[in-house]
Design an enzyme around this catalytic site. Structure first.
Site, mmCIF file in Angstrom:
data_model
loop_
_atom_site.group_PDB
_atom_site.id
_atom_site.type_symbol
_atom_site.label_atom_id
_atom_site.label_comp_id
_atom_site.label_asym_id
_atom_site.label_seq_id
_atom_site.Cartn_x
_atom_site.Cartn_y
_atom_site.Cartn_z
ATOM 1 N N LYS A 186 0.815 -1.105 0.273
ATOM 2 C CA LYS A 186 0.221 0.158 -0.131
ATOM 3 C C LYS A 186 0.840 1.174 -0.159
ATOM 4 O O LYS A 186 1.915 1.684 0.856
ATOM 5 C CB LYS A 186 -1.076 -0.037 1.368
ATOM 6 C CG LYS A 186 -2.297 1.016 1.566
ATOM 7 C CD LYS A 186 -2.574 1.463 0.192
ATOM 8 C CE LYS A 186 -3.280 -0.197 0.334
ATOM 9 N NZ LYS A 186 -4.466 1.006 -1.026
ATOM 10 N N HIS A 313 -9.947 -7.307 -4.704
ATOM 11 C CA HIS A 313 -9.374 -6.063 -3.467
ATOM 12 C C HIS A 313 -10.146 -6.741 -2.682
ATOM 13 O O HIS A 313 -11.432 -7.441 -2.417
ATOM 14 C CB HIS A 313 -10.158 -4.858 -4.264
ATOM 15 C CG HIS A 313 -10.601 -4.130 -3.203
ATOM 16 N ND1 HIS A 313 -11.926 -2.964 -2.254
ATOM 17 C CD2 HIS A 313 -9.921 -2.930 -2.678
ATOM 18 C CE1 HIS A 313 -11.864 -3.164 -2.211
ATOM 19 N NE2 HIS A 313 -10.654 -2.636 -1.889
#
Ligand code: GKR
Ligand code: MG
Length: 416
Positions: A186, A313
């Site tokens: 991330k 996701h």
């Protein structure tokens, strides 16, 4: 009254522990919100569902609970349509309505599977794999949630990760604990050159293992092109470097690697322009907002038709969601990449009875019991609901929480 009719939909908001994970919006708060659904049939069969929390989505699920009573659980298309129609006047976005209908559809499928004595993957056409591969979801993070307003600091056993060495160490821990064979970072937290260095360090530490970077639209088109060039040969794909279908299309023009999204293609009406503009090459599906497990299966077929690769996701979630993700991923032939999951960050607070879902060798074996194959732990549910009530937290606010420690912090997208 037929025993397959819905007697009640019990909607329970919960809060569970979450580490201080950094992202382009700020930092995760000590608690994450979720909603657990129990769809009770006339014969006592219970179907489970799980969705994101927060007052807005909770109230929509409570509205759905009023609509579904008396409907047949095998009529899940009609159940979805009834909820959709009830929400339409106040919720114009099909993506937003999808969050509600999806959670209820999963609960319907769980109940159907329990009635038939078959796993949900069978109801989706049957599994094409016995285990679903997941990627280690790496985050820049603080060592602990700092002490705040009289609350003591909250530590964890992952430690700090604020530079390339910290990220490599976190990846090693993820691999040691769960056997992951692919890694996603991330990003959107530090200046792009620092995140490029982290990806290069990962490539060196884990040669040949697939890597991805997701800055959640923290970059301009120009910065995205620069990062893509710098990471040529390092990434399997670059996820949401910049905002909008048009922006992604500009980056895609000369990107050396495929572009992926869970941000600019999140509803059926986005598919046509995305394909026309060649904006993405990989779609991260998510049954939580694409209308449920059957619709996700259909989405996979659409992606196949247009040559889009598929990944999955994730948001902070617990075991009912992981079971649903695993069943649908098992039933999708064209799943091209390992799926995302936040589960290692949150699994200690799960609401299901342990034993069925295990992340081992970077995979989760598809549950074989009826329905989703997982069982609700009612004591845990009660405890996590209490935590929700006592916390007073009613929505996620990564930016506001970051400002408690860094008052000058501003949300800026793109930031670089
Ligand atoms: O948990 O900080 C996070 C993630 O950034 C999450 O909110 C995103 O929805 O994981 C997600 C993503 O892939 O964009
Ligand atoms: Mg993403």
């Amino acid at each position: 009254m037929s025993s397959t009719r819905i007697r009640e939909l019990i909607v329970t908001p919960i809060a569970f522990g979450d580490p201080p994970l950094l992202n382009a919006n700020g930092v995760h708060e000590p608690l994450a919100l979720r909603v657990i659904l129990q769809l009770v049939l006339e014969d006592g069969t219970v179907g489970l569902g799980e969705s994101t929390g927060g007052t807005v989505r909770l109230e929509r699920l409570q509205a759905a609970a009023k609509v579904v009573v008396g409907m047949d659980v095998f009529d899940s298309t009609a159940v979805t349509a009834a909820i959709d129609a009830a929400l339409l006047p106040t919720v114009p976005s099909s993506h937003e309505r999808g969050w509600t209908t999806s959670a209820v559809e999963v609960a319907c499928l769980d109940a159907q599977g329990k009635l038939l004595g078959r796993p949900v993957s069978d109801l989706l056409g049957g599994k094409v794999r016995d285990a679903v591969p997941f990627a280690a979801y790496l985050f820049y993070k603080w060592a602990e949630h700092p002490a705040l307003d009289g609350r003591a600091a909250i530590g964890d056993d992952w430690g700090e990760a604020l530079d390339p060495a910290g990220i490599v160490e976190q990846a090693r821990l993820m691999q040691e604990r769960y056997g992951f064979r692919s890694f996603k970072l991330k990003g959107g937290v530090f200046p792009p050159d620092e995140e490029i260095a982290a990806m290069r360090a990962l490539a060196k530490a884990f040669p040949g293992q697939p890597l991805r970077l997701d800055p959640n639209v923290a970059w301009t088109v120009g910065t995205s092109k620069y990062v893509a060039r710098e990471l040529d040969g390092v990434l399997e794909y670059l996820e949401d470097p910049t905002k909008s279908i048009e922006g992604m299309a500009e980056v895609a023009e000369d990107s050396p690697m495929p572009l992926a999204t869970n941000m600019c293609v999140i509803a059926w009406e986005h598919l046509k322009p995305a394909v026309e503009h060649h904006a993405i090459q990989v779609l991260l599906t998510d049954h939580h907002y694409w209308g449920g497990l059957r619709r996700t299966r259909e989405l996979a077929a659409v992606c196949e038709a247009f040559g889009l690769a598929l990944s999955m996701h994730s948001n902070s979630h617990l075991g009912i969601s992981l079971a649903a993700m695993t069943h649908v991923a098992a039933a999708i032939p064209n799943l091209d990449h390992s799926c995302d999951t936040h589960y290692p960050w949150n699994s200690a607070d799960d609401v299901i009875v342990p034993g069925v879902l295990e992340l081992r060798d970077g995979e989760v074996r598809v549950p074989t019991g009826p329905g989703l194959g997982v069982e609700l732990d009612h004591d845990r549910l009660e405890r996590l609901h209490r935590r929700y009530v006592d916390s007073g937290m009613r929505s996620r606010d990564d930016t506001g929480y970051m400002r408690r420690f860094q008052p000058e912090y501003e949300l800026k997208l793109p930031r670089w």
